[in-house]
Design a protein around this motif. Sequence first.
Motif, mmCIF file in Angstrom:
data_model
loop_
_atom_site.group_PDB
_atom_site.id
_atom_site.type_symbol
_atom_site.label_atom_id
_atom_site.label_comp_id
_atom_site.label_asym_id
_atom_site.label_seq_id
_atom_site.Cartn_x
_atom_site.Cartn_y
_atom_site.Cartn_z
ATOM 1 N N GLY A 285 0.801 -1.217 0.000
ATOM 2 C CA GLY A 285 0.000 0.000 0.000
ATOM 3 C C GLY A 285 0.836 1.270 0.000
ATOM 4 N N THR A 288 0.429 3.576 -3.193
ATOM 5 C CA THR A 288 -0.841 4.300 -3.170
ATOM 6 C C THR A 288 -0.809 5.389 -2.098
ATOM 7 O OG1 THR A 288 -1.910 2.208 -3.762
ATOM 8 C CG2 THR A 288 -3.345 4.026 -3.113
ATOM 9 N N SER A 289 -0.223 5.068 -0.936
ATOM 10 C CA SER A 289 -0.140 6.075 0.123
ATOM 11 C C SER A 289 0.666 7.281 -0.359
ATOM 12 C CB SER A 289 0.494 5.463 1.374
ATOM 13 O OG SER A 289 0.566 6.421 2.402
ATOM 14 N N THR A 292 -1.301 9.344 -2.794
ATOM 15 C CA THR A 292 -2.380 10.102 -2.148
ATOM 16 C C THR A 292 -1.855 11.084 -1.100
ATOM 17 O OG1 THR A 292 -2.748 8.348 -0.518
ATOM 18 C CG2 THR A 292 -4.066 8.259 -2.534
ATOM 19 N N THR A 302 -8.104 6.068 -8.585
ATOM 20 C CA THR A 302 -9.399 5.396 -8.493
ATOM 21 C C THR A 302 -9.467 4.536 -7.243
ATOM 22 O OG1 THR A 302 -9.491 5.333 -10.898
ATOM 23 C CG2 THR A 302 -10.996 3.860 -9.702
ATOM 24 N N SER A 304 -7.136 1.063 -4.940
ATOM 25 C CA SER A 304 -6.076 0.064 -4.944
ATOM 26 C C SER A 304 -6.490 -1.161 -4.161
ATOM 27 C CB SER A 304 -4.810 0.623 -4.288
ATOM 28 O OG SER A 304 -4.199 1.563 -5.114
ATOM 29 N N VAL A 305 -5.821 -2.257 -4.482
ATOM 30 C CA VAL A 305 -5.936 -3.454 -3.663
ATOM 31 C C VAL A 305 -4.537 -3.825 -3.177
ATOM 32 C CG1 VAL A 305 -6.451 -5.930 -3.666
ATOM 33 C CG2 VAL A 305 -7.980 -4.337 -4.841
ATOM 34 N N VAL A 306 -4.423 -4.057 -1.871
ATOM 35 C CA VAL A 306 -3.202 -4.661 -1.358
ATOM 36 C C VAL A 306 -3.469 -6.151 -1.287
ATOM 37 C CG1 VAL A 306 -1.578 -4.810 0.561
ATOM 38 C CG2 VAL A 306 -2.607 -2.601 -0.039
ATOM 39 N N TYR A 346 -11.284 -2.173 -11.615
ATOM 40 C CA TYR A 346 -11.519 -0.826 -11.062
ATOM 41 C C TYR A 346 -11.758 0.215 -12.157
ATOM 42 C CZ TYR A 346 -10.490 -2.161 -6.212
ATOM 43 O OH TYR A 346 -10.532 -2.698 -4.950
ATOM 44 N N THR B 283 -6.500 7.647 4.499
ATOM 45 C CA THR B 283 -5.112 7.265 4.750
ATOM 46 C C THR B 283 -4.436 6.667 3.513
ATOM 47 O OG1 THR B 283 -6.114 5.335 5.795
ATOM 48 C CG2 THR B 283 -5.111 6.959 7.258
ATOM 49 N N GLY B 284 -5.218 6.369 2.479
ATOM 50 C CA GLY B 284 -4.650 6.015 1.177
ATOM 51 C C GLY B 284 -3.726 4.809 1.176
ATOM 52 N N GLY B 285 -3.864 3.893 2.122
ATOM 53 C CA GLY B 285 -3.016 2.709 2.144
ATOM 54 C C GLY B 285 -1.920 2.770 3.198
ATOM 55 N N VAL B 305 -8.305 -2.642 0.599
ATOM 56 C CA VAL B 305 -8.746 -1.827 -0.522
ATOM 57 C C VAL B 305 -8.539 -0.370 -0.153
ATOM 58 C CG1 VAL B 305 -10.728 -1.056 -1.892
ATOM 59 C CG2 VAL B 305 -10.443 -3.490 -1.350
ATOM 60 N N VAL B 306 -7.889 0.384 -1.045
ATOM 61 C CA VAL B 306 -7.879 1.840 -0.893
ATOM 62 C C VAL B 306 -9.037 2.351 -1.730
ATOM 63 C CG1 VAL B 306 -6.606 3.968 -1.251
ATOM 64 C CG2 VAL B 306 -5.397 1.897 -0.549
ATOM 65 N N TYR B 308 -10.866 5.532 -2.420
ATOM 66 C CA TYR B 308 -11.053 6.970 -2.408
ATOM 67 C C TYR B 308 -12.453 7.355 -2.891
ATOM 68 C CZ TYR B 308 -6.994 9.737 -1.195
ATOM 69 O OH TYR B 308 -6.041 10.427 -0.508
ATOM 70 N N SER B 309 -12.869 6.723 -3.974
ATOM 71 C CA SER B 309 -14.117 7.168 -4.596
ATOM 72 C C SER B 309 -15.303 6.398 -4.024
ATOM 73 C CB SER B 309 -14.054 6.937 -6.111
ATOM 74 O OG SER B 309 -14.063 5.550 -6.369
ATOM 75 N N ILE B 312 -15.903 2.941 -5.748
ATOM 76 C CA ILE B 312 -15.106 1.808 -5.255
ATOM 77 C C ILE B 312 -15.612 1.363 -3.884
ATOM 78 C CG2 ILE B 312 -12.778 1.057 -4.605
ATOM 79 C CD1 ILE B 312 -13.052 1.380 -7.577
ATOM 80 N N GLN B 316 -16.444 -2.338 -4.563
ATOM 81 C CA GLN B 316 -15.356 -3.229 -4.156
ATOM 82 C C GLN B 316 -15.322 -3.500 -2.659
ATOM 83 O OE1 GLN B 316 -13.645 -4.738 -6.449
ATOM 84 N NE2 GLN B 316 -14.346 -3.527 -8.197
#
Lengths: 415, 415
Positions: A285, A288-289, A292, A302, A304-306, A346, B283-285, B305-306, B308-309, B312, B316
């Motif tokens: 992550g 993505t962190s 962001t 959009t 993310s998946v960890v 996504y 926290t975006g991941g 899962v991050v 944001y929107s 998602i 998701q």
Amino acid sequence: MIVELVSTGTELLLGQITNTNAPFLAARLNELGFSVLYQTTVGDNRERMKRVLQTALERADIVITSGGLGPTQGDITKEVTAAVLSRPMCFHADCAERIKRYFADRRLCMADNNLRQAMMPAGAKIVENNCGTAPGVIVEDNTAGKIIINLPGPPHELAAMFEASIIPYLKEHYGLQGAIVSRVLRTYGLGESALEEKIKDFILSQSNPTLALLVRNGVINIRITASAVNETAALQLITGLEDQIRPLISEYIFGIDDDTLEQAVGRLLLAKDLKIALAESCTGGLVTSRLTDVPGSSRYVTGSVVCYSNEIKVAQVGVPAAVLAAEGAVSQKTAASMAQGIKARYSPDIGLGITGIAGPGGATAGKPVGLVYIAIDGPAGTAGYQHYFNGSRTDVKHRTALAALNHLRRYLLTL
Amino acid sequence: MIVELVSTGTELLLGQITNTNAPFLAARLNELGFSVLYQTTVGDNRERMKRVLQTALERADIVITSGGLGPTQGDITKEVTAAVLSRPMCFHADCAERIKRYFADRRLCMADNNLRQAMMPAGAKIVENNCGTAPGVIVEDNTAGKIIINLPGPPHELAAMFEASIIPYLKEHYGLQGAIVSRVLRTYGLGESALEEKIKDFILSQSNPTLALLVRNGVINIRITASAVNETAALQLITGLEDQIRPLISEYIFGIDDDTLEQAVGRLLLAKDLKIALAESCTGGLVTSRLTDVPGSSRYVTGSVVCYSNEIKVAQVGVPAAVLAAEGAVSQKTAASMAQGIKARYSPDIGLGITGIAGPGGATAGKPVGLVYIAIDGPAGTAGYQHYFNGSRTDVKHRTALAALNHLRRYLLTL
């Protein structure tokens, strides 16, 4: 003009905190053309501080102290400054008012000892503190032509006071003409010596502007500093040199000054009106962190998946179980499937997949710790990258994040 | 014994690098019972370095330099040390051999100037460098009873040499008996002054062990240091005080020494054989990245899962669109739906949801920047937490991550 920085405080002598005030002041003073030749740290002890200040006054023109301006009995810097310059301490009514107002504005109760902060060396110039209660002090010794400046210890108070009041004072006092301006070119992807080799001729022939290389967290900064009659002329000198250097290393430069790789990527995504989604395994992550960390990144990230486990890679990202079985989780094909899968699930314009072995465990025959695969799927097709990174688990994560952001940047530049 | 640390190097004077050697040496020397009363920084200038070393020898018993032991013309620390102590420089054959071997072992070509590193002050003790080519130097001035120690500048070389060779030397030379041992209690959740208030009586009455509070990145360390005839006795003193302090603040202590909140959470998840998945918005991941900084975390981090929107979050993570419409994306109900949704989709034992406004944009009426909701869904049901954090976007992310990890820790403790 020779400057000595004197940092005070027992926490510094005990090694409980790292001195960040000294490098901040040194860098800014050097930019202004002052020579910081000595930095000294001493504790909150009257006799030792006095001797340190006396030694400093012998070998420097300007002595800048930090710390020891607070309200407690241990805060003695102003008193010692007064003693060294043979001045009495006087009560400063304006300062007292300002301190009282600071507490009243914040609806805080003021302890009486706060008024100790209004005791000042006679004849001192008082410097307002916009971030705290302790004012700064400038004491000029006109006979010897020397100056002692007392700044507060907390780094944000010191920095704000230095920028707002001390720089203008020094410029006026010493009639500093002209401007010294710096620009930093931020580079990634080439080692320090290789980068130096490419621009060696400019480093060797430097006088004005000067060129310096500086490694910071995997990024190499090239600092160009010019001095001239005014800012416009200095900027012209910088641009002149920059125009000669850039063509030699253009692919490695991702920004200037405080730019980060994630900002560079964000700008490109916005400019090209593209969105991104990520499937991160070994970085957990982190990429993505970082993406962001940039304000406004919700416009192009959009989601993310960890996906640490194979189950999540299959069920939530859509990596074919057959790819995992045939190639293993850490493979170029898995990274590509992750990028393609997250893009399909996504629905961004670009999918990024990262898989690797962050360590310290997890290595297998032929797949050492530090092996990382990165893949990007987007308008230009699927691109894949293989890396071997050194270091601890968090080092590998950090280096992978930088590499992934830079691959993304260069992929976006081709669109 | 009084110690002065002398750091050399132009990069330090220019403010290009922060001096981390001084706090490292200061902390270790204080633990050993030495008083580090002065720290001085000077450039690679023969005359100025000489005067700095002379001043240091006047006011300290032991002078420890760092930097300037390399092979270049600018590396002058050993020569200046020899000059200050009136010794000639001699070629040291053993050193030369060791340097040649260092290069040969690494199949590297050695430049001739590397042999400059084998020139040593006459009568010096040579200290092996296991991480680089520059040996360290100890020169004893037997008439004055003073010592100069030259250490290399790169922090990892300096630290390794200090631990392996200098500490044993100092202990033997000064016949240091006994042991000084420290233990750090790591706390989160109570401010510095509130924490101090709770253990004030112990801080005021301290002599041996001593107690010190130290704030680092939102975590407060309580450092207990004891000196005794041997390590066992020192540890007994520490445990005695620790047993008195712990009951007063037990809920805030998450670990000792170098423990992190993510390690504390990881230990609890492993001990209780539970897995976790996360749905992170603001926290975006970052929380997942911190959890996966711990080696072996793949055993308990299912995935994240991050989101944001809103799309998602719904598609998701399974947040009901009705919740988002009625309460907004930043709400307690959305956080709870995120925790429950990720638990349902990723099938861990515990789901964690985080939503908030990291800023600088995004605030609405009644929902300021820094408002954060955290929810945990697990065996003990769904728990929710509301916070208002200050600071920049990355500050809010960092503070949210710490709070989320700590809520998770305390939730796990109830299971």
